[in-house]
Design a protein around this motif. Structure first.
Motif, short mmCIF file in Angstrom:
data_model
loop_
_atom_site.label_atom_id
_atom_site.label_comp_id
_atom_site.label_asym_id
_atom_site.label_seq_id
_atom_site.Cartn_x
_atom_site.Cartn_y
_atom_site.Cartn_z
N ASP A 166 0.85 -1.20 0.03
CA ASP A 166 0.18 -0.01 -0.16
C ASP A 166 0.79 1.38 -0.02
OD1 ASP A 166 1.08 -0.52 2.49
OD2 ASP A 166 -0.93 -0.15 3.44
N ALA A 167 2.08 1.21 0.72
CA ALA A 167 2.99 2.43 0.50
C ALA A 167 3.22 2.71 -0.81
CB ALA A 167 4.09 2.17 1.57
N ILE A 168 3.55 1.67 -1.48
CA ILE A 168 4.07 1.92 -3.05
C ILE A 168 3.17 2.64 -3.78
CG2 ILE A 168 4.95 0.72 -4.95
CD1 ILE A 168 6.19 -1.50 -3.22
N VAL A 169 1.78 2.18 -3.40
CA VAL A 169 0.69 2.67 -4.41
C VAL A 169 0.43 4.02 -3.85
CG1 VAL A 169 -1.51 2.38 -4.68
CG2 VAL A 169 -0.29 0.29 -4.44
N ILE A 170 0.57 4.27 -2.61
CA ILE A 170 0.57 5.76 -2.06
C ILE A 170 1.52 6.76 -2.59
CG2 ILE A 170 0.36 7.14 -0.32
CD1 ILE A 170 -0.82 4.89 1.33
N ALA A 171 2.44 6.17 -2.78
CA ALA A 171 3.74 6.84 -3.26
C ALA A 171 3.52 7.31 -4.85
CB ALA A 171 4.94 6.16 -3.23
N ILE A 172 3.02 6.19 -5.60
CA ILE A 172 2.81 6.36 -6.89
C ILE A 172 1.59 7.36 -7.11
CG2 ILE A 172 2.02 5.33 -9.20
CD1 ILE A 172 3.12 2.78 -8.00
N PHE A 173 0.56 7.48 -6.51
CA PHE A 173 -0.42 8.50 -6.66
C PHE A 173 0.03 9.75 -6.20
CE2 PHE A 173 -2.84 4.90 -7.30
CZ PHE A 173 -4.07 4.98 -8.12
N LEU A 174 0.79 9.77 -5.21
CA LEU A 174 1.27 11.17 -4.34
C LEU A 174 2.28 11.71 -5.77
CD1 LEU A 174 2.20 10.57 -0.78
CD2 LEU A 174 0.51 12.09 -1.54
N ALA A 175 2.90 10.83 -6.31
CA ALA A 175 3.93 11.31 -7.32
C ALA A 175 3.02 12.28 -8.44
CB ALA A 175 4.79 10.44 -7.88
N TYR A 176 2.21 11.10 -8.81
CA TYR A 176 1.18 11.79 -9.92
C TYR A 176 0.39 13.25 -9.50
CZ TYR A 176 -2.89 12.60 -13.32
OH TYR A 176 -3.45 12.89 -14.06
N GLY A 177 -0.24 13.05 -8.10
CA GLY A 177 -0.83 14.21 -7.70
C GLY A 177 -0.06 15.51 -7.46
N ALA A 178 1.49 15.32 -7.66
CA ALA A 178 2.35 16.46 -7.65
C ALA A 178 2.32 17.20 -9.03
CB ALA A 178 3.53 16.10 -7.29
N VAL A 179 2.25 16.50 -10.00
CA VAL A 179 2.09 16.94 -11.35
C VAL A 179 0.93 17.10 -12.06
CG1 VAL A 179 4.67 16.22 -11.44
CG2 VAL A 179 2.94 14.86 -12.53
N HIS A 180 -0.06 16.62 -11.34
CA HIS A 180 -1.60 16.60 -12.15
C HIS A 180 -2.10 18.12 -12.70
CE1 HIS A 180 -5.89 15.77 -12.86
NE2 HIS A 180 -6.21 16.60 -11.97
N PHE A 181 -2.07 18.98 -11.67
CA PHE A 181 -2.54 20.24 -12.36
C PHE A 181 -1.55 20.93 -13.17
CE2 PHE A 181 -4.98 19.71 -8.16
CZ PHE A 181 -6.16 19.79 -8.74
N LYS A 182 -0.37 20.64 -13.14
CA LYS A 182 0.70 21.24 -14.03
C LYS A 182 0.31 20.65 -15.45
CE LYS A 182 4.32 22.60 -10.69
NZ LYS A 182 5.88 22.49 -10.32
N GLY A 183 0.19 19.43 -15.35
CA GLY A 183 0.04 18.53 -16.70
C GLY A 183 -1.30 18.95 -17.09
N ILE A 184 -2.28 19.20 -16.44
CA ILE A 184 -3.70 19.84 -17.21
C ILE A 184 -3.68 21.02 -17.72
CG2 ILE A 184 -6.00 20.28 -16.50
CD1 ILE A 184 -5.63 17.32 -16.81
N ALA A 185 -2.80 21.97 -17.01
CA ALA A 185 -2.62 23.44 -17.47
C ALA A 185 -1.91 23.33 -18.94
CB ALA A 185 -1.80 24.24 -16.28
N TRP A 186 -0.89 22.42 -18.72
CA TRP A 186 -0.08 22.40 -20.21
C TRP A 186 -0.79 21.94 -21.23
CZ3 TRP A 186 1.37 18.05 -22.74
CH2 TRP A 186 2.12 18.17 -23.79
N TRP A 187 -1.71 20.97 -20.93
CA TRP A 187 -2.43 20.20 -22.19
C TRP A 187 -3.64 21.52 -22.57
CZ3 TRP A 187 -7.71 19.22 -22.25
CH2 TRP A 187 -8.13 18.22 -23.35
N LYS A 188 -4.15 22.04 -21.67
CA LYS A 188 -5.04 23.18 -21.87
C LYS A 188 -4.30 24.34 -22.64
CE LYS A 188 -8.26 22.52 -18.37
NZ LYS A 188 -9.19 23.14 -17.02
#
Length: 205
Positions: A166-188
């Protein structure tokens, strides 16, 4: 000023004491109680911040309830607050364990104790279910419905089917969350640039 600080220590100690006494069943059953005290009752944290701290605490080793108590105490009153918070949370269980150690064998086979355990399990399940639903609702609101549902399915697949730690899954999702809004802004921004370019080409022709 001193009276206010004393009240803060008393409130912090009382809140963590209650979670330690009433949190039957370990870390997962304590989290809704801690959330009620710090978010609903005293408003020390917002729901979003509490969810973030909960995710980080899950990714770190050790009992989650103790980590949450330490963070909340430190957040409110610094190092001394963290020490008081942890002690207030763990001491009731520690004292009860020491006091009842000699009677463990007798109590483990008691029909009364077994009935108490059976009766409290549905309450804990409902508390966890309500908290999970509220967090899921915020996740869908933040990520969008398609992406939120997709992430739930991915998390279920990783945790229940593939059996990833579970710690690995949480780390993966945290890593994605750190760049989520930046990625959405770049795509828009890129999409807007393409539409602008198409409009320019159409006007030129």
């Amino acid at each position: 000023m001193e009276q206010k600080q004393e009240r803060d220590y008393v409130r912090l100690s009382w809140a963590m004491f209650k979670t330690g006494v009433l949190g039957y069943g370990g870390g997962p059953s304590v989290i809704p109680l801690i959330r009620y005290e710090v978010v609903t009752r005293y408003r020390w944290l917002g729901d979003e911040e509490f969810a973030e701290i909960l995710a980080l605490a899950n990714a770190l080793p050790g009992p989650i309830a103790t980590k949450m108590a330490a963070y909340l105490g430190y957040r409110r009153k610094g190092t001394l607050g963290a020490v008081i918070s942890v002690l207030a949370h763990v001491m009731p269980s520690a004292i009860a364990m020491i006091a009842l150690l000699s009677a463990v064998e007798m109590l483990s086979g008691s029909a009364v104790v077994q009935g108490m355990i059976a009766a409290v399990i549905p309450v804990i399940s409902v508390m966890l279910g309500v908290m999970a639903y509220e967090f899921a609702e915020r996740a869908v609101k933040g990520l969008g419905k398609p992406l939120g549902i997709a992430f739930f399915l991915i998390a279920f697949l990783l945790l229940q089917v593939i059996d990833v730690q579970d710690a690995i899954v949480i780390a993966i999702f945290l890593a994605y969350g750190a760049v989520h809004f930046k990625g959405i802004a770049w795509w828009k921004k890129r999409r807007a640039g393409r539409e602008t370019a198409r409009g320019t080409d159409g006007g030129a022709s």
